[in-house]
Motif scaffolding. Structure first.
Motif, PDB file in Angstrom:
ATOM      1  N   GLN A   7      30.856-143.887 -18.941  1.00  0.00           N
ATOM      2  CA  GLN A   7      30.352-142.572 -19.542  1.00  0.00           C
ATOM      3  C   GLN A   7      30.850-142.875 -21.012  1.00  0.00           C
ATOM      4  O   GLN A   7      31.884-143.181 -21.464  1.00  0.00           O
ATOM      5  CB  GLN A   7      31.255-141.714 -18.933  1.00  0.00           C
ATOM      6  CG  GLN A   7      30.745-141.309 -17.454  1.00  0.00           C
ATOM      7  CD  GLN A   7      29.074-140.663 -17.315  1.00  0.00           C
ATOM      8  OE1 GLN A   7      28.938-139.901 -18.489  1.00  0.00           O
ATOM      9  NE2 GLN A   7      28.608-140.979 -16.428  1.00  0.00           N
ATOM     10  N   GLU A   8      30.259-142.105 -21.984  1.00  0.00           N
ATOM     11  CA  GLU A   8      30.639-141.941 -23.119  1.00  0.00           C
ATOM     12  C   GLU A   8      30.414-140.371 -23.579  1.00  0.00           C
ATOM     13  O   GLU A   8      29.672-139.816 -23.269  1.00  0.00           O
ATOM     14  CB  GLU A   8      29.564-142.627 -24.287  1.00  0.00           C
ATOM     15  CG  GLU A   8      29.665-144.298 -23.788  1.00  0.00           C
ATOM     16  CD  GLU A   8      28.935-144.988 -24.816  1.00  0.00           C
ATOM     17  OE1 GLU A   8      28.198-144.267 -25.742  1.00  0.00           O
ATOM     18  OE2 GLU A   8      28.465-146.070 -24.374  1.00  0.00           O
ATOM     19  N   CYS A   9      31.868-140.083 -24.244  1.00  0.00           N
ATOM     20  CA  CYS A   9      31.624-138.446 -24.740  1.00  0.00           C
ATOM     21  C   CYS A   9      30.696-138.504 -26.026  1.00  0.00           C
ATOM     22  O   CYS A   9      30.812-139.260 -26.952  1.00  0.00           O
ATOM     23  CB  CYS A   9      33.185-138.397 -25.043  1.00  0.00           C
ATOM     24  SG  CYS A   9      33.557-136.517 -25.428  1.00  0.00           S
ATOM     25  N   SER A  14      30.384-133.365 -24.537  1.00  0.00           N
ATOM     26  CA  SER A  14      29.923-133.273 -23.189  1.00  0.00           C
ATOM     27  C   SER A  14      29.393-135.113 -22.840  1.00  0.00           C
ATOM     28  O   SER A  14      29.449-135.751 -23.856  1.00  0.00           O
ATOM     29  CB  SER A  14      28.646-132.667 -23.068  1.00  0.00           C
ATOM     30  OG  SER A  14      27.804-133.105 -23.796  1.00  0.00           O
ATOM     31  N   TRP A  15      29.537-135.309 -21.679  1.00  0.00           N
ATOM     32  CA  TRP A  15      29.007-136.622 -21.511  1.00  0.00           C
ATOM     33  C   TRP A  15      27.464-136.996 -21.583  1.00  0.00           C
ATOM     34  O   TRP A  15      26.658-136.207 -21.442  1.00  0.00           O
ATOM     35  CB  TRP A  15      29.086-136.815 -19.865  1.00  0.00           C
ATOM     36  CG  TRP A  15      30.624-136.750 -19.301  1.00  0.00           C
ATOM     37  CD1 TRP A  15      31.115-135.859 -18.444  1.00  0.00           C
ATOM     38  CD2 TRP A  15      31.747-137.554 -19.871  1.00  0.00           C
ATOM     39  NE1 TRP A  15      32.554-136.003 -18.250  1.00  0.00           N
ATOM     40  CE2 TRP A  15      33.222-136.917 -19.067  1.00  0.00           C
ATOM     41  CE3 TRP A  15      31.823-138.649 -20.655  1.00  0.00           C
ATOM     42  CZ2 TRP A  15      34.161-137.401 -19.060  1.00  0.00           C
ATOM     43  CZ3 TRP A  15      33.111-139.289 -20.862  1.00  0.00           C
ATOM     44  CH2 TRP A  15      34.535-138.650 -19.953  1.00  0.00           C
ATOM     45  N   ILE A  19      26.499-137.850 -14.950  1.00  0.00           N
ATOM     46  CA  ILE A  19      27.817-137.940 -14.088  1.00  0.00           C
ATOM     47  C   ILE A  19      27.658-138.669 -12.911  1.00  0.00           C
ATOM     48  O   ILE A  19      26.916-138.226 -12.278  1.00  0.00           O
ATOM     49  CB  ILE A  19      28.672-136.553 -13.958  1.00  0.00           C
ATOM     50  CG1 ILE A  19      28.763-135.888 -15.384  1.00  0.00           C
ATOM     51  CG2 ILE A  19      29.769-136.596 -13.222  1.00  0.00           C
ATOM     52  CD1 ILE A  19      29.330-134.692 -15.567  1.00  0.00           C
TER      53      ILE A  19
END
Length: 136
Positions: A7-9, A14-15, A19
């Motif tokens: 995952q990367e912000c 938000s992702w 997810i």
């Protein structure tokens, strides 16, 4: 497992990728009937916390703590031999110290004979006590 594990912000907080979540297995196995699916990270973390609380042990109830205060017999021949040797060694060491401390007195007694009592030694001793009382 569906979704991306990496995952990367994003810039909006938000992702960026989907997810990850668990999907129920369609396996016909009987062990899968009790399968628990966590839909959110919070559900998973709550379950982990509950399991950790169950797994915590009180130190006073551990067998190692109870056994630390118990003396257990050791039937091995080597343990008995070491115990006997150490016990006899301590007794002999104590006896040797006492004898060694008395050797000078024994030597004087053998070489010069027993001490003779000096006549009047008790009188002179008692007179000196009387003089001390008069001076005070």
């Amino acid at each position: 497992m569906n979704g991306s594990l990496e995952q990367e912000c994003g810039s909006g907080g938000s992702w960026e990728k989907e997810i990850p979540y668990c999907k129920r297995c369609k396996c016909p196995c009987t062990r899968m009937k009790n399968q628990v699916i966590f839909r959110t990270q919070k559900q998973l973390q709550d379950k982990i916390t509950a399991i950790q609380k169950k797994l915590v042990l009180e130190k006073k109830n551990l067998a190692s703590q109870k056994n630390a205060k118990i003396s257990v017999a050791d039937p091995r021949p080597s343990a008995k031999a070491v115990g006997s040797i150490v016990g006899v060694g301590i007794i002999m060491f104590t006896f040797a110290i006492i004898v060694l401390l008395d050797l000078p007195v024994l030597y004087r007694h053998i070489r010069f004979g027993p001490r003779k009592k000096i006549k009047g030694s008790t009188k002179s001793h008692s007179k000196s006590k009387g003089k001390e009382k008069k001076n005070t």
